[in-house]
Scaffold this motif. Sequence first.
Motif, short mmCIF file in Angstrom:
data_model
loop_
_atom_site.label_atom_id
_atom_site.label_comp_id
_atom_site.label_asym_id
_atom_site.label_seq_id
_atom_site.Cartn_x
_atom_site.Cartn_y
_atom_site.Cartn_z
N ALA A 7 0.84 -1.21 0.00
CA ALA A 7 0.00 0.00 0.00
C ALA A 7 0.87 1.25 0.00
CB ALA A 7 -0.94 -0.01 1.21
N GLU A 8 1.92 1.26 0.81
CA GLU A 8 2.82 2.42 0.86
C GLU A 8 3.51 2.63 -0.48
OE1 GLU A 8 5.38 3.08 4.34
OE2 GLU A 8 4.27 1.43 5.28
N ARG A 9 4.03 1.54 -1.06
CA ARG A 9 4.69 1.65 -2.38
C ARG A 9 3.73 2.15 -3.44
NH1 ARG A 9 6.76 -3.25 -1.01
NH2 ARG A 9 5.28 -4.31 -2.36
N GLY A 10 2.53 1.61 -3.45
CA GLY A 10 1.54 1.98 -4.45
C GLY A 10 1.06 3.41 -4.33
N LEU A 11 1.05 3.92 -3.12
CA LEU A 11 0.65 5.31 -2.91
C LEU A 11 1.73 6.23 -3.47
CD1 LEU A 11 -1.39 7.32 -1.79
CD2 LEU A 11 -0.28 7.09 0.45
N GLY A 12 2.98 5.83 -3.32
CA GLY A 12 4.07 6.57 -3.93
C GLY A 12 4.42 7.90 -3.30
N ASP A 13 3.92 8.15 -2.11
CA ASP A 13 4.21 9.41 -1.42
C ASP A 13 4.50 9.07 0.04
OD1 ASP A 13 4.20 11.90 -0.17
OD2 ASP A 13 2.45 12.64 -1.29
N PRO A 14 5.77 8.79 0.36
CA PRO A 14 6.11 8.36 1.72
C PRO A 14 5.70 9.35 2.80
CG PRO A 14 7.99 8.08 0.25
CD PRO A 14 6.94 8.82 -0.52
N ALA A 15 5.83 10.64 2.53
CA ALA A 15 5.47 11.65 3.54
C ALA A 15 3.98 11.59 3.84
CB ALA A 15 5.88 13.04 3.07
N LEU A 16 3.17 11.47 2.81
CA LEU A 16 1.72 11.37 3.01
C LEU A 16 1.36 10.08 3.73
CD1 LEU A 16 -1.09 12.54 2.59
CD2 LEU A 16 -1.14 11.38 0.37
N PRO B 25 5.69 5.64 12.52
CA PRO B 25 5.57 6.71 11.54
C PRO B 25 6.08 8.06 12.03
CG PRO B 25 3.40 6.14 12.38
CD PRO B 25 4.38 5.13 12.93
N LEU B 26 6.04 8.30 13.34
CA LEU B 26 6.59 9.56 13.85
C LEU B 26 8.09 9.63 13.58
CD1 LEU B 26 4.69 10.05 17.22
CD2 LEU B 26 4.66 11.59 15.25
N GLY B 27 8.78 8.54 13.88
CA GLY B 27 10.23 8.50 13.62
C GLY B 27 10.52 8.61 12.13
N ALA B 28 9.78 7.89 11.32
CA ALA B 28 10.00 7.93 9.87
C ALA B 28 9.68 9.31 9.31
CB ALA B 28 9.14 6.87 9.18
N ALA B 29 8.64 9.94 9.81
CA ALA B 29 8.28 11.28 9.32
C ALA B 29 9.38 12.27 9.65
CB ALA B 29 6.95 11.72 9.95
N ARG B 30 9.90 12.19 10.85
CA ARG B 30 10.99 13.10 11.25
C ARG B 30 12.24 12.84 10.41
NH1 ARG B 30 8.76 12.06 16.88
NH2 ARG B 30 7.76 14.02 17.40
N ARG B 31 12.59 11.57 10.23
CA ARG B 31 13.76 11.24 9.42
C ARG B 31 13.57 11.69 7.97
NH1 ARG B 31 13.23 6.77 12.55
NH2 ARG B 31 12.25 5.54 10.90
N GLY B 32 12.32 11.70 7.51
CA GLY B 32 12.01 12.13 6.15
C GLY B 32 11.92 13.63 5.98
N GLY B 33 12.11 14.37 7.07
CA GLY B 33 12.12 15.83 6.98
C GLY B 33 10.81 16.51 7.33
N GLU B 34 9.85 15.77 7.84
CA GLU B 34 8.57 16.38 8.23
C GLU B 34 8.82 17.34 9.38
OE1 GLU B 34 5.40 17.73 7.69
OE2 GLU B 34 5.20 15.77 6.72
#
Length: 147
Positions: free
Chosen positions: A22-31, A52-61
């Motif tokens: 689902a994540e790959r298919g959405l194609g927008d990791p931040a979203l 997701p909080l950790g991933a969002a922060r690592r992704g620059g959110e």
Amino acid sequence: MNRTRVLGPAVGAALSALSAAAERGLGDPALAELVMIRSSQINHCAFCLDMPLGAARRGGESEDRIQLLNAWEEAEDRFGERERAALALTEAVTVLTEGFVPDVVYERAAKHFDEAELAHLIALITAINSWNRVMVSRRVPPGGYQP
């Protein structure tokens, strides 16, 4: 903690595969991270907020957007229309106790996502809701997530 151990190997692997697809298919990791955070907030799943909080922060959110996610409707200037449509759909799918997803919410999302993206978005919302329910039911505490 490995999430698949909480469910058993086969079920954990299947749910992990659904989440990843689902994540790959959405194609927008931040979203995807915003959607998973919002669902986990609604379902009060502290364990599922960790990932997701950790991933969002690592992704620059930004911390600003993360902190305002719980009140995204009132923070109009912080979230784009596409994000707002996804968050509205996340809330509608997560809280089905009030009936079906309202047509207006679905149509709003359909304006911002093509058919395949919308299918993946709904799958992602379904997957994180499943994780939320398992982790809350099993009383898995936050802090132990291991990718």
